[in-house]
Structures are given as structure tokens and as C-alpha cells.
Scaffold this motif. Sequence first.
Motif, PDB file in Angstrom:
ATOM      1  N   PRO A   1       0.823  -1.241   0.058  1.00  0.00           N
ATOM      2  CA  PRO A   1      -0.013   0.043   0.073  1.00  0.00           C
ATOM      3  C   PRO A   1       1.172   1.060  -0.057  1.00  0.00           C
ATOM      4  N   PRO A   2       0.437   2.193  -0.768  1.00  0.00           N
ATOM      5  CA  PRO A   2       1.034   3.632  -0.783  1.00  0.00           C
ATOM      6  C   PRO A   2       0.766   4.238   0.663  1.00  0.00           C
ATOM      7  N   SER A   3       1.842   5.150   0.873  1.00  0.00           N
ATOM      8  CA  SER A   3       1.758   5.858   2.215  1.00  0.00           C
ATOM      9  C   SER A   3       0.613   6.906   1.980  1.00  0.00           C
ATOM     10  N   VAL A   4       0.074   7.511   3.175  1.00  0.00           N
ATOM     11  CA  VAL A   4      -0.901   8.555   3.179  1.00  0.00           C
ATOM     12  C   VAL A   4      -0.496   9.746   2.573  1.00  0.00           C
ATOM     13  N   THR A   5       0.929  10.023   2.462  1.00  0.00           N
ATOM     14  CA  THR A   5       1.164  11.183   1.740  1.00  0.00           C
ATOM     15  C   THR A   5       1.482  10.794   0.216  1.00  0.00           C
ATOM     16  N   ALA A   6       1.203   9.716  -0.335  1.00  0.00           N
ATOM     17  CA  ALA A   6       1.183   9.491  -1.566  1.00  0.00           C
ATOM     18  C   ALA A   6       0.067  10.130  -2.353  1.00  0.00           C
ATOM     19  N   GLY A   7       0.096  10.175  -3.692  1.00  0.00           N
ATOM     20  CA  GLY A   7      -1.027  10.754  -4.524  1.00  0.00           C
ATOM     21  C   GLY A   7      -2.018   9.840  -4.645  1.00  0.00           C
TER      22      GLY A   7
ATOM     23  N   ALA B   1      -8.457  15.517  -4.012  1.00  0.00           N
ATOM     24  CA  ALA B   1      -7.809  14.354  -4.161  1.00  0.00           C
ATOM     25  C   ALA B   1      -7.397  13.814  -2.715  1.00  0.00           C
ATOM     26  N   GLN B   2      -6.692  14.708  -1.824  1.00  0.00           N
ATOM     27  CA  GLN B   2      -6.450  14.201  -0.578  1.00  0.00           C
ATOM     28  C   GLN B   2      -7.468  13.698   0.170  1.00  0.00           C
ATOM     29  N   TYR B   3      -8.332  14.130   0.117  1.00  0.00           N
ATOM     30  CA  TYR B   3      -9.693  13.284   1.059  1.00  0.00           C
ATOM     31  C   TYR B   3      -9.841  12.037   0.435  1.00  0.00           C
ATOM     32  N   HIS B   4      -9.773  11.546  -0.844  1.00  0.00           N
ATOM     33  CA  HIS B   4      -9.719  10.291  -1.214  1.00  0.00           C
ATOM     34  C   HIS B   4      -8.584   9.421  -0.746  1.00  0.00           C
ATOM     35  N   VAL B   5      -7.627  10.073  -0.555  1.00  0.00           N
ATOM     36  CA  VAL B   5      -6.232   9.578  -0.458  1.00  0.00           C
ATOM     37  C   VAL B   5      -6.538   9.044   1.343  1.00  0.00           C
ATOM     38  N   GLU B   6      -6.942   9.926   1.964  1.00  0.00           N
ATOM     39  CA  GLU B   6      -7.320   9.757   3.576  1.00  0.00           C
ATOM     40  C   GLU B   6      -8.282   8.581   3.720  1.00  0.00           C
ATOM     41  N   ALA B   7      -9.289   8.616   2.863  1.00  0.00           N
ATOM     42  CA  ALA B   7     -10.311   7.556   2.805  1.00  0.00           C
ATOM     43  C   ALA B   7      -9.747   6.025   2.503  1.00  0.00           C
ATOM     44  N   PHE B   8      -8.861   6.245   1.369  1.00  0.00           N
ATOM     45  CA  PHE B   8      -8.270   4.904   1.187  1.00  0.00           C
ATOM     46  C   PHE B   8      -7.402   4.025   2.053  1.00  0.00           C
ATOM     47  N   ASN B   9      -6.640   5.231   2.812  1.00  0.00           N
ATOM     48  CA  ASN B   9      -5.967   4.701   3.813  1.00  0.00           C
ATOM     49  C   ASN B   9      -6.570   4.401   4.896  1.00  0.00           C
ATOM     50  N   ALA B  10      -7.851   4.778   5.435  1.00  0.00           N
ATOM     51  CA  ALA B  10      -8.741   4.341   6.490  1.00  0.00           C
ATOM     52  C   ALA B  10      -9.148   2.925   6.074  1.00  0.00           C
ATOM     53  N   VAL B  11      -9.628   2.724   4.725  1.00  0.00           N
ATOM     54  CA  VAL B  11     -10.139   1.386   4.494  1.00  0.00           C
ATOM     55  C   VAL B  11      -8.890   0.518   4.354  1.00  0.00           C
ATOM     56  N   GLU B  12      -7.665   0.755   4.030  1.00  0.00           N
ATOM     57  CA  GLU B  12      -6.677  -0.262   4.010  1.00  0.00           C
ATOM     58  C   GLU B  12      -6.160  -0.544   5.273  1.00  0.00           C
ATOM     59  N   GLN B  13      -6.224   0.310   6.415  1.00  0.00           N
ATOM     60  CA  GLN B  13      -5.954   0.093   8.135  1.00  0.00           C
ATOM     61  C   GLN B  13      -7.147  -1.054   8.424  1.00  0.00           C
ATOM     62  N   ALA B  14      -8.419  -0.780   8.185  1.00  0.00           N
ATOM     63  CA  ALA B  14      -9.716  -1.481   8.391  1.00  0.00           C
ATOM     64  C   ALA B  14      -9.568  -3.007   7.921  1.00  0.00           C
ATOM     65  N   ARG B  15      -9.315  -3.131   6.622  1.00  0.00           N
ATOM     66  CA  ARG B  15      -9.450  -4.359   5.897  1.00  0.00           C
ATOM     67  C   ARG B  15      -8.578  -5.599   6.511  1.00  0.00           C
ATOM     68  N   GLY B  16      -7.500  -5.422   6.912  1.00  0.00           N
ATOM     69  CA  GLY B  16      -6.813  -6.298   7.531  1.00  0.00           C
ATOM     70  C   GLY B  16      -6.291  -7.351   6.308  1.00  0.00           C
ATOM     71  N   ASP B  17      -6.633  -8.519   6.107  1.00  0.00           N
ATOM     72  CA  ASP B  17      -6.397  -9.565   5.302  1.00  0.00           C
ATOM     73  C   ASP B  17      -7.403  -9.936   4.357  1.00  0.00           C
ATOM     74  N   THR B  18      -8.496  -8.923   4.542  1.00  0.00           N
ATOM     75  CA  THR B  18      -9.635  -9.184   3.596  1.00  0.00           C
ATOM     76  C   THR B  18      -9.449  -8.534   2.174  1.00  0.00           C
ATOM     77  N   SER B  19      -9.595  -9.166   1.215  1.00  0.00           N
ATOM     78  CA  SER B  19      -9.362  -8.908  -0.239  1.00  0.00           C
ATOM     79  C   SER B  19     -10.404  -8.089  -0.724  1.00  0.00           C
ATOM     80  N   LEU B  20     -10.212  -6.993  -1.606  1.00  0.00           N
ATOM     81  CA  LEU B  20     -11.527  -6.173  -1.813  1.00  0.00           C
ATOM     82  C   LEU B  20     -11.142  -5.993  -3.248  1.00  0.00           C
ATOM     83  N   THR B  21     -12.038  -5.700  -4.078  1.00  0.00           N
ATOM     84  CA  THR B  21     -12.108  -5.375  -5.535  1.00  0.00           C
ATOM     85  C   THR B  21     -11.756  -3.703  -5.568  1.00  0.00           C
TER      86      THR B  21
END
Length: 425
Positions: free
Chosen positions: A7-13, A103-123
Motif C-alpha cells: 500500500p502507498p503511504s498516506v502522503t502518496a498521491g 484528491a487528498q480526501y480520497h487518499v485519506e479515505a483509502f488509507n482508512a479502508v486499508e487500515q481496517a480491511r486487514g487481510d480481507t481482499s477487496l476489488t
Amino acid sequence: MSATPQPPSVTAGLDAWLSYLEALHPSEIDLGLERIQAVAQRLGIAPGQAKVITVAGTNGKGSTVRYLETMLRAAGYVTGVYISPHLVDYEERVRINAQQLDAQYHVEAFNAVEQARGDTSLTYFEFGTLAAFWLLQQQALDVWILEVGLGGRLDAVNCIAADVGVITSVGIDHVAFLGPDRESIAREKAGIFRPDKAAIIGEPDFPATVLAELRQRGIEPARVGRDFHYRRNADTETWDYVGRSSVLRQLPLPQLPLPNAATALKALEKLALPVSLQAIKQGLQTAREHGRLEFRPGSPNVLLDVAHNPHAATFLAEHIRSRFPNYTIMAVVGMLHDKDIRGTLAALAPVVGQWFFADLAGPRGAKALRLADEMAPGSVASVHTFSTVADAYQAACAEAQRESVETLVLVCGSFYTVSQIPQAE
């Protein structure tokens, strides 16, 4: 075996995150709610006191969502919208009070999902849907308006129970996932309905077998032609809406499709939030959707529409007959190879004077020569083929300007086709 993407970092684009989402799951589409419901629970996704409207359908979802948004906003409500796909920029998928988020709001949201999903695979779509819900939840919204991506029953959006479920239309599309006939497809779309919630059907020919199944589940939808009606007033730019609890006369004729305006009004009736006649009229007049019956007057005149199946193409052809009856139509068309190309072109053929077919890039893109081969025998319209949408569009515009009669350049066939027009101008 390919390495697991990191996963990219939260500072990634945003582009870095979208690339990660594309590589994360082996399938572009993997219908089912178990995985997304598990991650949504970890994220604490819930609309709270906000009302939720979910809109499904083969065609007409985007314009119905836009009508609901503009009328509710005109009434003073704070709205959040989730749609898919986007035409040009990913940020189009989420709107708060009709405004896209940076765009940064979407990045923050993606990071939140990444932190929550654990090993659950998502499309890609599931990940983006959860991120959109997370963004909506950050706002003090009165109404969530959600557009179903594919089908309904197993679509990621359906992990949120809607206060009002809406089906705009039922046509043959996505048969590999939804089934080979209208009955199967209608059944999948009706999966958004809940026994204790309002249900609206704007499809005038909804399969009777599926209606019977809904009644067995304790669901009796409000249906166009029975529970609500609409008609355009002759020789005027107005129309009337007649519902069970309201009758609205002399409404302004909207730019977007009229059937979807009537369906949106029925949804507002069921939502039980006060919306004044003035707000309804203002919302109808201001509703615009990029790439959906989008008319650009000029030299030449241009009409953009994302119609990509026979159902939508038939409606588009009827709109052209009504709105541009004496125009010569130059049709710029690019399509995906897994769509009903022959049926779509056949529906448009009666109104088209010249075809300008274009290749679409990517693994699902059809070649222009394939489109030309799918033309019905005996077609009298001239056919031109191009390697890009931009080339086809420029050629059609040049030909339109050479004509001595009134002309219209029509661009349709796919979201991917219409999305390239701003870049081609």
C-alpha cells in the motif's frame, strides 16, 4: 507468482492509490457482500440520522441521482452523493452538496479502508465504495444518495440498507453477472429493496414474476403507470406529475430524461422530507449531468450521451427524433467488445446519417472495424473508421461544418468514448 502489492503511504498521491487498488484483487468484479460488510463494520460505517436513497437500473441511474440531488439541495438539505464510474477524474465519484472533494480526501479515505480491511481482499469497486461511505460519514449530511454499480442484490452499495430503493429501468446488459434475460436482471436489481422500506420502480414493463416474488417478501413497490404518472403537455415546455399524495402541474421540462424526473419525484414522496414546489422546479431546471443528453450548441452542435446498450440507444434515438427532427446526424461511436454492439447500433441507425467509428483502447475496447462489421446489412449511412476517438470526433466535426443542412455531432457508445471529448476539443 506475483508479489503482493504494497500500500502507498498516506502522503502518496491519488494516482498511486488507484494503481494499488487495481492490483489488489485478482478480479475486477467479484459480486458478494460478505467481505465488504465485514470491513464496513470495522470502519463503523453507518448513515446515522441521515436518510439513504439507493438507485439501481440498467440506464437512468445517473440522471435520477442528479435530480434527487438538485431538488433536495434546493430545499435546503445537505446531500452526499456516490456514483460510478467517473467520466474523467476519480474525484467525480463523491459529491458533497454537489461539490467534488479534493484528491487528498480520497487518499485519506483509502488509507482508512486499508487500515481496517486487514487481510480481507477487496476489488477496486468495493475498496472505492467503502472509501466513499467513509467520506460521506465524515459530513453532517441529511441525505445519502447512492448509485448502484452493477445489479443490486450483490453490489457493494447494497451493504447499506436504503430508506428508499429505486429501480429506474431494466434492460439487457452485464449478462455474465446478472443473467441472460430481463427477469433475471430485474431480480438482481430488486435485491436493493427491503420489506420495511419504500420501493420505487420507474420501469413500465417490470417482470410480473419478480413483482410476485417481491410480494412474497412483503414488498409492494410504487410503480410508474399505476402509483405515479407523468405526461408532457402538448405544445409547451412543461409537464405534469401525478402521484398518490401529490399532483404537480406545469413543471419545467428538464434537460435530462423526463421518465427519471418522475421517478425521482416519487422517491421524494416516499422519503418523507418536506420539499417545496419551488425547490422541485428549481431542481428540475438546474439538473445537468456530464455525458447524459448533454447538448453543446455551436458550430457544430454536439450531443454527448453515454448510451452503451440497446435500451439506452433506443431512448437516445427517440430523443434525437423529438429534439432534432430535421438534423443530419454524424455519430461518433466507440464501444466495449462485451456489449451488444449490433443491437446498440441497430437502435441508433434510423437517425444516423454518417458513422465515425473509433477504436477504444484497453483489453475490453472494440476496434472500429468490428463496429463497422456489426452494421446491419443494407445500411445506407456512410461509414468511416479511426484509431482514436479524438480523430473520429475531429473528422465528424469537420464533415458537419461542410454540410449545408443543420447537423448534429452525436458522441456515444461508452463512458470511455464520451470521457475523451474534453481532451479532443
